[in-house]
Design a protein around this motif. Structure first.
Motif, PDB file in Angstrom:
ATOM      1  N   ILE A  75       0.849  -1.192   0.000  1.00 51.18           N
ATOM      2  CA  ILE A  75       0.000   0.000   0.000  1.00 51.18           C
ATOM      3  C   ILE A  75       0.891   1.251   0.000  1.00 51.18           C
ATOM      4  O   ILE A  75       0.580   2.244  -0.644  1.00 51.18           O
ATOM      5  CB  ILE A  75      -0.942  -0.008   1.220  1.00 51.18           C
ATOM      6  CG1 ILE A  75      -1.870  -1.219   1.179  1.00 51.18           C
ATOM      7  CG2 ILE A  75      -1.742   1.278   1.311  1.00 51.18           C
ATOM      8  CD1 ILE A  75      -2.862  -1.221   0.036  1.00 51.18           C
ATOM      9  N   HIS A  96      -1.751  -5.292  -5.765  1.00 41.17           N
ATOM     10  CA  HIS A  96      -2.879  -6.213  -5.779  1.00 41.17           C
ATOM     11  C   HIS A  96      -2.446  -7.648  -6.041  1.00 41.17           C
ATOM     12  O   HIS A  96      -3.269  -8.558  -6.002  1.00 41.17           O
ATOM     13  CB  HIS A  96      -3.928  -5.761  -6.803  1.00 41.17           C
ATOM     14  CG  HIS A  96      -3.465  -5.830  -8.225  1.00 41.17           C
ATOM     15  ND1 HIS A  96      -2.739  -4.824  -8.815  1.00 41.17           N
ATOM     16  CD2 HIS A  96      -3.593  -6.796  -9.158  1.00 41.17           C
ATOM     17  CE1 HIS A  96      -2.456  -5.163 -10.062  1.00 41.17           C
ATOM     18  NE2 HIS A  96      -2.965  -6.353 -10.297  1.00 41.17           N
ATOM     19  N   ALA A  99      -1.366 -10.450  -2.401  1.00 39.12           N
ATOM     20  CA  ALA A  99      -2.222 -11.485  -1.797  1.00 39.12           C
ATOM     21  C   ALA A  99      -1.938 -12.852  -2.407  1.00 39.12           C
ATOM     22  O   ALA A  99      -1.842 -13.856  -1.703  1.00 39.12           O
ATOM     23  CB  ALA A  99      -3.691 -11.118  -1.988  1.00 39.12           C
ATOM     24  N   PHE A 107      -7.357  -5.650   9.171  1.00 37.59           N
ATOM     25  CA  PHE A 107      -7.087  -4.223   9.334  1.00 37.59           C
ATOM     26  C   PHE A 107      -7.307  -3.739  10.763  1.00 37.59           C
ATOM     27  O   PHE A 107      -8.061  -4.325  11.531  1.00 37.59           O
ATOM     28  CB  PHE A 107      -7.942  -3.421   8.359  1.00 37.59           C
ATOM     29  CG  PHE A 107      -7.445  -3.535   6.951  1.00 37.59           C
ATOM     30  CD1 PHE A 107      -6.647  -2.545   6.403  1.00 37.59           C
ATOM     31  CD2 PHE A 107      -7.728  -4.655   6.193  1.00 37.59           C
ATOM     32  CE1 PHE A 107      -6.154  -2.662   5.120  1.00 37.59           C
ATOM     33  CE2 PHE A 107      -7.239  -4.783   4.907  1.00 37.59           C
ATOM     34  CZ  PHE A 107      -6.452  -3.788   4.372  1.00 37.59           C
ATOM     35  N   VAL A 113     -17.235  -4.588   4.090  1.00 34.87           N
ATOM     36  CA  VAL A 113     -18.348  -3.992   3.354  1.00 34.87           C
ATOM     37  C   VAL A 113     -19.594  -4.254   4.208  1.00 34.87           C
ATOM     38  O   VAL A 113     -20.119  -5.360   4.246  1.00 34.87           O
ATOM     39  CB  VAL A 113     -18.489  -4.617   1.956  1.00 34.87           C
ATOM     40  CG1 VAL A 113     -19.658  -3.997   1.211  1.00 34.87           C
ATOM     41  CG2 VAL A 113     -17.199  -4.421   1.169  1.00 34.87           C
ATOM     42  N   TYR A 127     -10.554 -13.751  -3.849  1.00 34.41           N
ATOM     43  CA  TYR A 127     -10.480 -13.063  -5.138  1.00 34.41           C
ATOM     44  C   TYR A 127      -9.309 -13.533  -6.003  1.00 34.41           C
ATOM     45  O   TYR A 127      -9.473 -13.848  -7.174  1.00 34.41           O
ATOM     46  CB  TYR A 127     -10.401 -11.549  -4.921  1.00 34.41           C
ATOM     47  CG  TYR A 127     -10.548 -10.749  -6.189  1.00 34.41           C
ATOM     48  CD1 TYR A 127     -11.806 -10.460  -6.686  1.00 34.41           C
ATOM     49  CD2 TYR A 127      -9.438 -10.308  -6.899  1.00 34.41           C
ATOM     50  CE1 TYR A 127     -11.966  -9.743  -7.859  1.00 34.41           C
ATOM     51  CE2 TYR A 127      -9.586  -9.590  -8.068  1.00 34.41           C
ATOM     52  CZ  TYR A 127     -10.848  -9.309  -8.546  1.00 34.41           C
ATOM     53  OH  TYR A 127     -10.996  -8.605  -9.709  1.00 34.41           O
TER      54      TYR A 127
ATOM     55  N   ALA B 248     -15.836  -3.619  -2.632  1.00 32.81           N
ATOM     56  CA  ALA B 248     -14.623  -3.407  -1.851  1.00 32.81           C
ATOM     57  C   ALA B 248     -13.944  -2.116  -2.291  1.00 32.81           C
ATOM     58  O   ALA B 248     -13.501  -1.318  -1.459  1.00 32.81           O
ATOM     59  CB  ALA B 248     -13.678  -4.598  -2.014  1.00 32.81           C
ATOM     60  N   ALA B 254      -7.877   0.480   0.037  1.00 34.81           N
ATOM     61  CA  ALA B 254      -6.699  -0.220   0.551  1.00 34.81           C
ATOM     62  C   ALA B 254      -7.038  -1.679   0.829  1.00 34.81           C
ATOM     63  O   ALA B 254      -6.290  -2.587   0.455  1.00 34.81           O
ATOM     64  CB  ALA B 254      -6.184   0.468   1.811  1.00 34.81           C
ATOM     65  N   ALA B 255      -8.187  -1.911   1.468  1.00 32.54           N
ATOM     66  CA  ALA B 255      -8.586  -3.289   1.765  1.00 32.54           C
ATOM     67  C   ALA B 255      -8.802  -4.068   0.478  1.00 32.54           C
ATOM     68  O   ALA B 255      -8.404  -5.228   0.370  1.00 32.54           O
ATOM     69  CB  ALA B 255      -9.852  -3.302   2.621  1.00 32.54           C
ATOM     70  N   ALA B 256      -9.425  -3.435  -0.517  1.00 32.14           N
ATOM     71  CA  ALA B 256      -9.640  -4.107  -1.797  1.00 32.14           C
ATOM     72  C   ALA B 256      -8.308  -4.541  -2.393  1.00 32.14           C
ATOM     73  O   ALA B 256      -8.146  -5.680  -2.850  1.00 32.14           O
ATOM     74  CB  ALA B 256     -10.379  -3.177  -2.758  1.00 32.14           C
ATOM     75  N   THR B 257      -7.333  -3.646  -2.376  1.00 34.02           N
ATOM     76  CA  THR B 257      -6.019  -3.949  -2.943  1.00 34.02           C
ATOM     77  C   THR B 257      -5.365  -5.116  -2.223  1.00 34.02           C
ATOM     78  O   THR B 257      -4.843  -6.042  -2.856  1.00 34.02           O
ATOM     79  CB  THR B 257      -5.105  -2.713  -2.836  1.00 34.02           C
ATOM     80  OG1 THR B 257      -5.773  -1.601  -3.416  1.00 34.02           O
ATOM     81  CG2 THR B 257      -3.790  -2.955  -3.535  1.00 34.02           C
ATOM     82  N   VAL B 258      -5.403  -5.072  -0.892  1.00 38.63           N
ATOM     83  CA  VAL B 258      -4.762  -6.130  -0.116  1.00 38.63           C
ATOM     84  C   VAL B 258      -5.411  -7.486  -0.385  1.00 38.63           C
ATOM     85  O   VAL B 258      -4.770  -8.527  -0.325  1.00 38.63           O
ATOM     86  CB  VAL B 258      -4.814  -5.772   1.392  1.00 38.63           C
ATOM     87  CG1 VAL B 258      -4.429  -6.960   2.243  1.00 38.63           C
ATOM     88  CG2 VAL B 258      -3.894  -4.595   1.670  1.00 38.63           C
ATOM     89  N   MET B 259      -6.708  -7.482  -0.725  1.00 37.84           N
ATOM     90  CA  MET B 259      -7.399  -8.736  -1.032  1.00 37.84           C
ATOM     91  C   MET B 259      -7.167  -9.173  -2.481  1.00 37.84           C
ATOM     92  O   MET B 259      -7.728 -10.172  -2.927  1.00 37.84           O
ATOM     93  CB  MET B 259      -8.895  -8.590  -0.784  1.00 37.84           C
ATOM     94  CG  MET B 259      -9.241  -8.435   0.674  1.00 37.84           C
ATOM     95  SD  MET B 259      -8.695  -9.856   1.631  1.00 37.84           S
ATOM     96  CE  MET B 259      -8.078  -9.047   3.085  1.00 37.84           C
ATOM     97  N   VAL B 261      -7.542  -7.116  -5.375  1.00 33.36           N
ATOM     98  CA  VAL B 261      -8.291  -6.419  -6.415  1.00 33.36           C
ATOM     99  C   VAL B 261      -7.452  -5.277  -6.979  1.00 33.36           C
ATOM    100  O   VAL B 261      -6.913  -4.471  -6.212  1.00 33.36           O
ATOM    101  CB  VAL B 261      -9.605  -5.838  -5.841  1.00 33.36           C
ATOM    102  CG1 VAL B 261     -10.366  -5.064  -6.902  1.00 33.36           C
ATOM    103  CG2 VAL B 261     -10.459  -6.941  -5.243  1.00 33.36           C
TER     104      VAL B 261
END
Ligand SMILES: Nc1ncnc2c1ncn2[C@@H]1O[C@H](COP(=O)(O)OP(=O)(O)O)[C@@H](O)[C@H]1O
Ligand SMILES: [Mg+2]
Lengths: 281, 399
Positions: A75, A96, A99, A107, A113, A127, B248, B254-259, B261
């Motif tokens: 990040i 991305h 992972a 976090f 969500v 994903y 996400a 940030a959470a989306a990226t870490v997962m 995406v």
């Protein structure tokens, strides 16, 4: 409390590799510096997380712990230094794709969500393990749907393991704070990580919830036998379960040893324990 | 705190909607032993419902008078476009005021591809079904081409940037009359012709139960089929991997990226999908006008104007951001009411379309009504009619 005996090998990776047989690489933070304008959030920090260990990263507020997680997960780009996981250089990987290399992260602030179901949230962790775009899902291609169902079963299994299996179809936002934290951890585990990053999982929990969490972290460690890098403020929790402790203060590494040794380190007592006393005063 | 600094800059809708995936209803988990039953058995009932719906929609044109069919098909045009926009805004968190531009892209593409180049117009004379598919694909590609902008901007900045596309489209259509037709007389596209079945048939020989199956009846079937397909495809995608990635990205980048995406890529995918839906709606608009494609005289009123972009925004807000069913209801409210009011007061719907200046034409009444509805929804029920509906069914189930 999740009852680990009720679920057959909760950590079995999808490819039916028995837990423990999977190769767990070392996570190495090498000389990492992260600067924000004038602030040096991380100053040439190096440490490594041994395979299958529980490694704690502690330090007062603003010490750079979350920044360290952000550097590991891509990040933030470090100003210098690098992070490796086995042979892979995480800091050279598009964020991305980290992972896919086996890094799961929960976090510090809930990042779920809220309107989506628990299952949907945890499925986000799958994903990088799944494929299929707008049309393959839109047309319900049999191959895509079969894979989807398989991964949903695995996600449900992980939720059971974390004790949130009864809430699969409820919106994540309506769960208690503690359960939402578990959903976040379940989502990180759904990545099938070799190293799990937990950022202050006990924040906002009371003493008994914290004790449950300590159990859970140990269960994850033994059940899945993966590495865990844990940022935590609660000293009791850290000293009770960590194999090794790294201490940061103002972005600098001031100690890196076993809990027993770190606990007696005068620099740590001054920097970290001192500030805890100030905070609680 | 630090990881949220970047993450907090999300779209206009972050978390406010609560109308995400379909499976959020609180079904009791069954199957205690063995494999966890992830989804309770609902599949068979769902297929029965779809089947019943198809039968009903097939029978509607036989019983409903033509004027009402015209209103229905116009509503379905809006519904298809609004489903695209609600995915973009409500699921992926990207504001767009360019929807009417993509209607124009779809309409122009279909017209150019399907009509043969006579009277000085550009035309390729391709088969109409192929032209339809290509027009949707072209709209998607144009939407994806907007990615460098949509990937960098968020919220109202993206909204304003996208609005400029409407102006661009308006200007291009005016300077390229050989492609888009002139603003005074436009140009004509071909009816859809599937295996010899002409959906624009004016003098039908086919009759069912004594009802001649002409253009109105045929377009109703066609539009109902397209709307169902558009809904079915969107539902599958929104409930699946793509929808999860969009939500996400919307709630926490940030959470989306870490997962795993790619945020930039998913924003572009969302724009492409939304534009494809708008493009399909644009083709439906052309058919609805008897094949007439006519660029607007003014950028703020007309078929592809800023007013239409805002009408689409109204549909998705009224329906509930992110809700596909809500988008259909929103289209019925925003596109249906101005046409249905004169019908109910004994008029006929074609009068509405020409009624330009009178003070309280049905169009004005509708604008006022949906303006008021939007204010009420934003104040009292941010989840829109979809959330209202869910609350009502939940209450009915409990009592
Ligand atoms: N995105 C950012 N921009 C500017 N400064 C930041 C950013 N992220 C973190 N910092 C700064 O870096 C330092 C370390 O923060 P952080 O890693 O969040 O600490 P911790 O998690 O140990 O409490 C703090 O001084 C913080 O203000
Ligand atoms: Mg922190």
């Amino acid at each position: 409390m999740p009852d680990t005996t009720a679920h057959p090998t909760p950590g079995a990776p999808p490819a039916d590799v028995p837990a423990g047989a999977r190769e767990i690489p070392t996570l190495a933070v090498e000389d990492v510096t992260v600067r924000f304008g004038g602030i040096v959030a991380l100053d040439a920090v190096s440490f490594s997380v041994a395979p299958r260990s529980i490694h704690a990263l502690i330090g007062p507020n603003g010490a750079g712990k979350s920044t360290c997680f952000n550097a590991v997960t891509g990040i933030y780009r470090p100003t210098s230094g690098r992070v490796t996981l086995g042979d892979a250089v995480l800091t050279d990987t598009p964020p991305h794709q980290v992972a896919r290399l086996g890094v799961g992260r929960a976090f510090q602030n809930l990042a779920l969500v809220a309107g989506s179901s628990v299952l949907d949230n945890v499925m986000l962790g799958r994903y990088s393990l799944t494929s299929g775009g707008f049309l393959s899902y839109g047309l319900r291609l049999p191959r895509t749907m079969r894979a989807e169902r398989r991964h949903e079963e695995r996600a449900a299994e992980i939720c059971d393991f974390l004790g949130i299996g009864a809430h699969l179809h409820r919106p994540a936002g309506v769960l208690s704070y503690g359960d939402q934290k578990r959903v976040d951890i379940a989502r990180a585990l759904a990545v099938e990580p070799t190293v799990l990053l937990l950022d202050e999982p006990a924040a906002g929990m009371n003493a008994s919830e914290t004790a449950e969490l300590a159990h859970l972290i140990r269960d994850i460690s033994t059940g899945l036998s993966i590495s865990i890098l844990l940022v935590e403020h609660d000293m009791g929790l850290v000293m009770g379960i960590a194999d090794r402790v790294t201490v940061l203060d103002f972005g600098r590494l001031i100690a890196d040893d076993t809990p027993a040794v770190v606990q007696k380190d005068p620099a740590v007592i001054r920097a970290y324990l001192g500030s805890v006393e100030e905070e609680s005063a | 705190m630090s990881e949220t600094t970047r993450a907090e800059a999300t779209g206009p809708t972050a978390g406010a909607t609560g109308v995400d995936a379909a499976e959020t209803d609180s079904a009791a988990p069954d199957g205690q032993g063995g494999m966890p039953a992830v989804h309770p058995r609902r599949d068979r009932r769902r297929w029965l419902l779809w089947g019943a719906l198809v039968v009903v929609l097939f029978l509607v044109p036989i019983y409903l008078p033509g004027q009402y069919l015209i209103v229905s098909t116009w509503v379905m045009t809006g519904a298809v476009g609004a489903m695209g926009l609600t995915m973009l805004i409500g699921q992926a968190g990207q504001l767009s005021l360019a929807h009417s531009f993509f209607l124009l892209v779809g309409g122009v593409s279909y017209t150019v591809l399907s009509s043969d180049g006579t009277d000085g117009f550009v035309g390729l004379g391709l088969p109409t079904a192929l032209s339809l598919v290509l027009a949707v694909a072209i709209s998607a590609a144009v939407g994806a081409a907007f990615a460098p902008v949509s990937g960098r901007l968020t919220g109202i900045y993206l909204g304003v940037a996208s609005l400029s596309l409407v102006f661009l489209g308006w200007w291009l259509a005016r300077v390229l009359p050989s492609i888009a037709g002139s603003t005074s007389s436009g140009r004509y596209a071909d009816d859809l012709n599937l295996f010899g079945f002409d959906f624009g048939e004016k003098s039908p020989t086919l009759a069912i139960l004594g009802v001649p199956i002409g253009q109105n009846e045929r377009l109703f079937w066609l539009y109902a089929a397209l709307t169902l397909i558009a809904y079915f495809v969107a539902r599958g995608a929104v409930d699946g991997r793509v929808g999860r990635a969009w939500r996400a990205v919307r709630d926490n980048e940030a959470a989306a990226t870490v997962m795993g995406v790619s945020v930039v890529r998913q924003k572009s995918v969302a724009f492409a999908v939304s534009s494809a839906y708008a493009g399909l709606a644009g083709v439906m608009v052309v058919w609805w006008y008897d094949g007439l494609l006519k660029p607007d005289e003014a950028v703020d009123s007309g078929t592809y104007s800023t007013a239409v972009a805002i009408a689409y925004l109204a549909m998705v807000v009224i329906g509930g951001l992110g809700s596909l069913g809500g988008a259909i209801v929103g289209a019925a409210v925003v596109f249906g009411t101005p046409l249905i009011i004169p019908l109910l007061s004994q008029g006929d719907s074609s009068a509405v379309l020409s009624s330009g200046g009178t003070a309280f034409s049905p169009v004005v009444i509708t604008y006022l009504a949906y303006g008021a509805l939007i204010v009420l929804i934003v104040l009292f029920e941010p989840g829109g009619l979809a959330a209202l509906g869910r609350r009502l069914t939940a209450r009915l189930k409990r009592s």
